[in-house]
Structure formats: C-alpha cells, structure tokens
Design an enzyme around this catalytic site. Structure first.
Site, mmCIF file in Angstrom:
data_model
loop_
_atom_site.group_PDB
_atom_site.id
_atom_site.type_symbol
_atom_site.label_atom_id
_atom_site.label_comp_id
_atom_site.label_asym_id
_atom_site.label_seq_id
_atom_site.Cartn_x
_atom_site.Cartn_y
_atom_site.Cartn_z
ATOM 1 N N LYS A 7 34.747 91.711 39.091
ATOM 2 C CA LYS A 7 35.571 90.742 38.344
ATOM 3 C C LYS A 7 36.379 91.484 37.267
ATOM 4 C CE LYS A 7 31.674 89.873 35.264
ATOM 5 N NZ LYS A 7 30.555 88.980 34.960
ATOM 6 N N ARG A 59 24.242 78.664 29.787
ATOM 7 C CA ARG A 59 25.689 78.811 29.926
ATOM 8 C C ARG A 59 26.084 77.976 31.139
ATOM 9 N NH1 ARG A 59 27.995 84.848 30.569
ATOM 10 N NH2 ARG A 59 27.222 84.438 32.660
ATOM 11 N N MET A 99 49.248 101.116 16.707
ATOM 12 C CA MET A 99 49.536 100.485 18.002
ATOM 13 C C MET A 99 49.679 101.521 19.116
ATOM 14 S SD MET A 99 52.577 97.889 19.174
ATOM 15 C CE MET A 99 52.230 96.647 17.958
ATOM 16 N N TYR A 140 47.493 103.850 8.171
ATOM 17 C CA TYR A 140 47.631 102.553 7.497
ATOM 18 C C TYR A 140 46.479 102.306 6.533
ATOM 19 C CZ TYR A 140 51.350 101.109 10.689
ATOM 20 O OH TYR A 140 52.522 101.007 11.372
#
Ligand SMILES: *Cc1c(COP(=O)(O)O)cnc(C)c1O
Length: 365
Positions: free
Chosen positions: A34, A130, A302, A254
């Site tokens: 999956k 679930r 990024m 940053y």
C-alpha cells in the site's frame, strides 16, 4: 540534474521478503505494498516479488488498479475493502479480494451479483478499535457470508496494536480473542503484520501481512536475529553543493537554531522538506558523507539542508550524502535511526518521499 535520488534495491526487497517467509514457513506471506509500496514504487516492487508472493495487499481499489494495469495478475487484497458499493464491479472485474469490516459492506456484497465468488477477509476488532466487527457479532457475519453465493473463500482477519512491544498483555488479549473465534468458526486466519511475522510465531496464520519489514525497517522494540538480517531497500542519496567554514558564535539556517561553539565546516546538501526529508529532524540527526557519519546542523529548508562535516577531511562539492540507506563504501544508516531523531517512525519518512525525488531501480525491473 539535481543530485537527489531515491535508489531502490530490489534484491534487498526480495531478501527481506524471504526473511518473512522463513520466519513463517507454514504461512503465506502477503506482501503489503500500500501507499505506493511505502514510497518505493508499488508496480516495481510488485514485479520484483511477483514470482514469490501469493498475494499483494493495498489500501484501495485505485492502488489495486495500478497493479492490474501494470500487468500484475497475482491476487490483491483490499485491506479496507470497498469505500462505496459501486466499487464492487471493479473488484469483480479485476478479481480482487476484499476485506469486509462493516455491515454496509456486507449488505452491498449481498446485493451484488459478481461473475465469480469474491474471496472475503472478515475483519474483527479484537482490541485495536479501528476497523472491524465486534467479536460477538463476527459469528453472525461469518455465517451470513458462508451462506452468500457472492462470497468465495473466507478468512478471519485482525490487526495488532502492540505486536512490536517485547511484552504486551494487549497483544496477548488480541491473539486469544482471534484464536477463540477462529476455533469456533473453523476459520483460517490472517493476523501477523511485520513485528508479529518477525517475533510472534503464535500469530502466524494462513496468511501473514508483512509490510514495513519488506523495505528493511526493523519494527521491533527489541531486535531479533531475523530483524537484524533485514537490508535497507531505499537509499536516499544526494550530494554536497556548497561548503563554508564558520567561526565560533556563528549560526546556521532559519531561526539560527544551530550555533557553532568552535570553528566548524558546514556543507549544504541538495535535499529538504520539499522532497519529504522531515523538517522535524533535530540538530544531530545522522547522515553519511562519503560513507562517514556526520550530523545535521540547523533547520531543514525546503530544498536544502546543512550538515557539520568538520571531522570529514575530504568532504567537497560533489561528495556523496546518504540521508538513509547504504553508502557507496557499504556503510549503512538505518531509516529507523533517522526517524528517532525526527520524533517519528520509519513509515512516515519512507512514505513521505515526495514525487519530485526520482526513484531509480537496481537491478532494473
Ligand atoms: C499496513 C498494514 C499491514 C502491514 O503493517 P506493517 O507494520 O507495515 O507490517 C498489515 N495489515 C494491515 C491491515 C495494514 O493496514
């Protein structure tokens, strides 16, 4: 070209699949592919395992159709079944196996006329809470499906919440519950995910469902011989694109999160959160520069990240940087170790590698 590539080692995938089989020689191991095979490419992985796996497992009809359109005719299990009744036509046409976890799915199947009986995995909620029927309603569902001409071979399926833990009473209760039901219904079982495949022979049923272990991640809280033999399938590899020396007191990236306390050599690597490298990675997150350990210094950007290469004398522009996987010199950095520094699990890192990162397969499928 930008140097960032996810290299996928299909021999390692087959090696890991065989470990799943060796752990459970009496069971069939369904390869869980999956989420695009946990980010590795579902079709390439299915082709690499097609001669060995008796079935594949995916999360949706769309994922199953990718396999069928790619020429895979092995059985495919839909782990969550259908999401709406109109999917039954495709389930039938493409000879898929479906999970039934809810009454509406049972009713939809009973109202449909397939061209051939559809194999069904009846999902029981033994404690994960679930998906699945309550254990005390499972018997009625099982009888209804046994009487339904729409349903082919039936299996009883449940999913463990804590199979990775070394000692877990929650696991033991789930196993007892599933075992008691299976004896009462004389039902063949599908229980084991990767950790149960690796470490809990008592959970091995007719079909096991190993997922993350196939990709070389060790899901066990405490590794065992089988899990230690797993090999990384994905190597996320890039290169150094810039280097600079910074003085004590200078900051990097940053927010200035990383601050040098002594003179440091900082390299910039072409990989960032825009590629799926986790922005939660803390300073100190390991990577391999020319096969040697180095650590993240500063927040992930990024398209770039920064790494302290002070101790690596010949780090230069173009040096290999392995973010996880195997370096050219053979050194291995497990994705599980990177995940711990990101306060996450290997699953999110692997499935999180974004489409802009090209996958390159070895050997070519
Ligand atoms: C994803 C999944 C698996 C595989 O789990 P791993 O921990 O990756 O081995 C097995 N069964 C079900 C129902 C799943 O959703």
């Amino acid at each position: 070209m930008r140097p960032l590539v996810a290299h996928i080692d299909l021999d390692a995938l087959r090696h890991n699949y065989r470990i799943a089989q060796r752990c459970a020689p009496q069971s069939h191991s369904v390869a869980v592919i999956k989420a695009d095979a946990y980010g590795h490419g579902a079709l390439a992985c299915a082709r690499a395992l097609a001669d060995e796996a008796p079935a594949f497992a995916v999360a949706s009809l769309e994922e199953a159709l990718v396999l069928r359109r790619g020429g895979i005719d092995t059985p495919v299990v839909l782990l969550e079944g259908i999401f709406s009744a109109d999917e039954l036509e495709a389930v039938d046409a493409h000879r898929l196996w479906m999970t039934v976890h809810s009454h509406w799915q049972l009713e939809a199947l009973e109202a449909y006329t397939p061209s051939a009986p559809i194999p069904v995995w009846v999902k029981v909620d033994t404690g994960m809470h679930r998906l699945g029927f309550d254990p005390d309603e499972a018997e009625a569902v099982w009888q209804a499906l046994r009487d339904a001409p729409q349903a082919g071979q039936l299996h009883l399926m449940t999913h463990f919440a804590t199979a990775d833990a070394e000692h877990s009473s929650h696991y033991a209760r789930q196993l007892d519950c599933a075992g008691a039901l299976a004896r009462r219904l004389k039902a063949p079982l599908s229980l084991a995910n990767s950790p149960a495949t690796l470490a809990h022979a008592d959970a091995h049923g007719a079909y096991n469902r190993p997922g993350v272990m196939l990709y070389g991640s060790d899901p066990l809280e405490r590794a065992n011989d089988a899990s230690r033999a797993l090999e990384p399938v994905m190597t996320l590899r890039s290169e150094i694109i810039a280097l600079r020396d910074i003085a004590p007191g200078e900051r990097v990236g940053y927010g200035g999160r990383y601050r040098a306390d002594t003179p440091r050599r900082i390299a910039v690597v072409a990989a960032g959160y825009g590629d799926g490298y986790d922005r939660h990675a803390a300073d100190g997150t390991p990577m391999l520069v020319d096969g040697q350990r180095a650590t993240l210094a500063g927040k992930v950007s990024m398209d770039m990240l920064t790494v302290d290469v002070t101790g690596i004398a010949d780090a230069r522009i173009g040096s290999e940087v392995v973010l996880w996987g195997r370096a050219a010199n053979g050194a291995v950095l497990p994705v599980d170790e990177v995940a711990r520094h990101c306060d996450t699990i290997s699953y999110t890192l692997l499935t999180g590698v974004l489409p802009r990162v090209p996958r390159r397969y070895h050997p070519l499928p």
